[in-house]
Design a protein around this motif. Structure first.
Motif, short mmCIF file in Angstrom:
data_model
loop_
_atom_site.label_atom_id
_atom_site.label_comp_id
_atom_site.label_asym_id
_atom_site.label_seq_id
_atom_site.Cartn_x
_atom_site.Cartn_y
_atom_site.Cartn_z
N ILE A 160 1.54 -1.09 -0.17
CA ILE A 160 -0.42 -0.29 -0.18
C ILE A 160 0.60 1.45 0.14
CG2 ILE A 160 -1.73 1.06 1.15
CD1 ILE A 160 -2.85 -1.15 2.23
N ASN A 161 1.74 0.98 1.00
CA ASN A 161 3.16 2.42 0.79
C ASN A 161 3.19 2.59 -0.64
OD1 ASN A 161 3.19 3.72 2.97
ND2 ASN A 161 3.91 1.73 3.92
N ALA A 162 3.90 1.83 -1.49
CA ALA A 162 4.20 2.04 -3.21
C ALA A 162 3.27 2.33 -3.59
CB ALA A 162 4.37 0.17 -3.04
N LEU A 163 1.76 1.87 -3.51
CA LEU A 163 0.36 1.98 -4.84
C LEU A 163 0.17 3.64 -4.06
CD1 LEU A 163 -1.53 -1.42 -3.71
CD2 LEU A 163 0.32 -0.69 -6.45
N ILE A 164 0.80 4.17 -3.36
CA ILE A 164 0.16 5.45 -2.86
C ILE A 164 0.83 7.11 -3.68
CG2 ILE A 164 0.37 7.09 -0.85
CD1 ILE A 164 -1.89 5.05 -0.81
N PHE A 165 1.85 6.15 -4.15
CA PHE A 165 3.11 7.25 -4.72
C PHE A 165 2.97 6.68 -6.59
CE2 PHE A 165 4.86 6.90 -1.09
CZ PHE A 165 5.42 8.43 -1.36
N LEU A 166 1.97 5.31 -7.03
CA LEU A 166 1.55 5.39 -7.90
C LEU A 166 1.16 7.01 -8.45
CD1 LEU A 166 0.51 1.94 -8.82
CD2 LEU A 166 2.57 3.36 -9.69
N PRO A 167 0.13 7.47 -7.94
CA PRO A 167 -0.55 8.62 -9.07
C PRO A 167 0.05 9.70 -9.33
CG PRO A 167 -1.83 7.76 -7.71
CD PRO A 167 -0.66 6.81 -7.26
N MET A 168 0.97 9.77 -8.22
CA MET A 168 2.04 10.88 -8.05
C MET A 168 3.28 11.01 -8.81
SD MET A 168 2.60 11.27 -4.19
CE MET A 168 3.92 12.72 -4.04
N ALA A 169 3.22 9.51 -8.61
CA ALA A 169 4.88 8.99 -10.59
C ALA A 169 4.47 8.46 -11.74
CB ALA A 169 5.64 8.38 -9.87
N MET A 170 2.97 9.16 -12.02
CA MET A 170 2.40 8.24 -13.04
C MET A 170 1.95 9.15 -13.81
SD MET A 170 -0.76 5.59 -14.25
CE MET A 170 -0.84 5.01 -12.43
N PRO A 171 2.51 9.50 -15.24
CA PRO A 171 1.96 9.87 -15.92
C PRO A 171 1.06 11.03 -16.10
CG PRO A 171 4.07 8.86 -17.06
CD PRO A 171 3.50 8.67 -16.04
N GLU A 172 0.38 12.03 -16.07
CA GLU A 172 -1.29 12.23 -16.35
C GLU A 172 -1.86 11.53 -17.24
OE1 GLU A 172 -3.86 16.78 -14.38
OE2 GLU A 172 -1.94 16.65 -14.95
N ILE A 173 -1.24 11.73 -18.19
CA ILE A 173 -1.75 11.44 -19.66
C ILE A 173 -2.14 10.11 -19.42
CG2 ILE A 173 -0.09 10.72 -21.35
CD1 ILE A 173 -3.83 12.55 -22.64
N VAL A 174 -1.53 8.82 -18.78
CA VAL A 174 -1.30 7.96 -19.01
C VAL A 174 -2.69 7.37 -17.64
CG1 VAL A 174 -0.71 5.78 -18.51
CG2 VAL A 174 0.70 6.90 -19.28
N MET A 175 -2.87 8.62 -16.55
CA MET A 175 -3.91 7.90 -15.56
C MET A 175 -5.29 8.44 -16.41
SD MET A 175 -4.31 9.51 -11.79
CE MET A 175 -2.39 9.51 -11.80
N ALA A 176 -5.24 9.54 -16.63
CA ALA A 176 -6.11 9.89 -17.26
C ALA A 176 -7.12 9.14 -18.58
CB ALA A 176 -6.15 11.67 -18.63
N ALA A 177 -6.43 8.22 -19.30
CA ALA A 177 -6.97 7.60 -20.53
C ALA A 177 -7.28 6.25 -19.52
CB ALA A 177 -5.51 7.55 -21.59
N SER A 178 -6.44 6.41 -17.97
CA SER A 178 -6.96 4.86 -17.47
C SER A 178 -8.62 4.70 -17.17
CB SER A 178 -5.53 4.59 -17.07
OG SER A 178 -4.68 3.77 -17.09
N LEU A 179 -8.38 6.11 -16.99
CA LEU A 179 -9.76 6.29 -15.87
C LEU A 179 -11.02 5.97 -17.08
CD1 LEU A 179 -8.49 9.19 -13.35
CD2 LEU A 179 -9.83 6.95 -12.63
N GLY A 180 -10.71 6.61 -18.01
CA GLY A 180 -11.93 7.51 -19.18
C GLY A 180 -12.01 5.61 -19.17
N THR A 181 -11.54 4.63 -19.60
CA THR A 181 -11.17 3.66 -20.11
C THR A 181 -11.93 2.74 -19.09
OG1 THR A 181 -9.72 3.30 -21.62
CG2 THR A 181 -9.74 1.43 -21.24
N LEU A 182 -11.99 3.47 -17.77
CA LEU A 182 -12.80 2.26 -16.64
C LEU A 182 -13.94 2.68 -16.94
CD1 LEU A 182 -12.50 0.48 -14.48
CD2 LEU A 182 -12.17 2.85 -12.75
N PHE A 183 -14.29 4.05 -16.94
CA PHE A 183 -15.92 5.06 -17.01
C PHE A 183 -16.48 3.87 -18.15
CE2 PHE A 183 -13.74 8.09 -14.95
CZ PHE A 183 -13.95 7.67 -12.61
N LEU A 184 -15.95 4.20 -19.05
CA LEU A 184 -16.50 3.06 -20.76
C LEU A 184 -16.77 1.89 -20.40
CD1 LEU A 184 -14.42 5.12 -23.21
CD2 LEU A 184 -17.03 5.38 -23.02
N ASN A 185 -16.49 1.40 -20.20
CA ASN A 185 -16.15 -0.43 -19.46
C ASN A 185 -17.11 -0.75 -18.88
OD1 ASN A 185 -14.13 -0.82 -21.45
ND2 ASN A 185 -12.32 -0.84 -20.30
N MET A 186 -17.77 0.53 -17.68
CA MET A 186 -18.28 0.02 -16.14
C MET A 186 -19.98 0.91 -16.53
SD MET A 186 -16.48 0.97 -13.28
CE MET A 186 -17.54 0.78 -12.13
#
Length: 285
Positions: free
Chosen positions: A123-149
């Motif tokens: 969990i300590n490692a996963l907490i830093f993922l949104p901070m280290a991940m490129p914003e465009i990757v996170m945005a596309a991933s969330l968009g895909t998640l909402f589309l699939n749901m």
């Protein structure tokens, strides 16, 4: 009998036989201050330009060249259609996401610091993922998640996305504060027969308050200012950063500079007030 005479110690020779240049010596002495002033100017000058052009009255649609002084935009900041509506929506999303991220982030930070449980390192490692991940990757991933749901894009998808990426910053800020707290203060309160609720409200929470406040302010600023993640998950909903981006394609109205200048002035005033309160508390102690 003659007494030996004292002789002065020989002066240390200069490497090149010349005295150091006073100008170079002054530069070396003030180099750090000069670098700090340049860095501060680099951050402040763009805001001052925005403030200056908020009093401009351009002849056309583009507010890029100074024409003449005017206060009309300050008198009517909502003169552009949908500007104040998008601003109110961004403020609403920023406030809601800040409240949710601060509450959840504070609880997660206390759990990670005070308790030992299975999966804690992960969990300590996963907490830093949104901070280290490129914003465009996170945005596309969330968009895909909402589309699939099959979730309709709009206010709620933006809010969920903002809470997700603000959560990491709140956890990091609160966690750093909780780790620096002295647990003996809470133990002393328990020795004085304080209940767990009284210990938390009167000892733990005030000690952790600076970290919580820092995380909340950072969360609000990031949520209000976000464009990339909002663009991928907004649908037809338009927030203030998206309104600014859309207006820039057709011509930037002066009212955008007014809103930006007002927020800059408000942030500076809040900083000065906070520093003044801190200085008064130090003086009293």
């Amino acid at each position: 009998m003659a007494t030996p005479t004292a002789t002065a110690p020989p002066s240390l020779p200069v490497a090149d036989g010349r005295k150091p240049n006073p100008v170079l010596r002054w530069i070396r002495r003030h180099l750090v201050v000069m670098a700090a002033i340049l860095a501060l100017a680099y951050m402040i000058v763009p805001n001052l330009v925005v403030l200056l052009f908020s009093f401009n009255k351009p002849n056309g649609r583009f507010n890029y060249a100074w024409e003449r002084f005017s206060t009309n935009a300050w008198k009517n900041p909502c003169g552009v259609a949908d500007l104040c509506g998008s601003l109110g929506l961004s403020l609403q999303i920023a406030v809601y996401s800040t409240i949710c991220a601060t509450i959840l982030g504070t609880m997660i930070a206390f759990a990670l610091v005070r308790y030992r449980f299975r999966g804690r390192p992960a969990i300590n490692a996963l907490i830093f993922l949104p901070m280290a991940m490129p914003e465009i990757v996170m945005a596309a991933s969330l968009g895909t998640l909402f589309l699939n749901m099959r979730v309709a894009f709009g206010f709620w998808t933006i809010l969920i996305a903002h809470i997700m990426f603000c959560l990491s910053f709140v956890v990091t800020a609160v966690k750093a504060r909780v780790m620096s707290m002295d647990p003996r203060l809470e133990q002393a309160a328990q020795d004085l027969y304080a209940t767990p609720a009284q210990t938390f409200l009167r000892i733990t929470l005030p000690l952790a308050a600076p970290g919580i406040a820092a995380g909340a302010l950072l969360s609000f600023a990031l949520s209000f200012d976000d464009f990339v993640i909002t663009q991928f998950n907004s649908g037809s909903t338009v927030t203030f950063p998206m309104f600014v981006w859309g207006s820039a394609q057709r011509g930037t109205p002066v009212q955008i500079n007014v809103i930006g200048s007002a927020m800059f002035i408000l942030a500076v005033l809040l900083t000065f007030v906070g520093q003044l309160i801190a200085n008064r508390r130090k003086a009293r102690s």
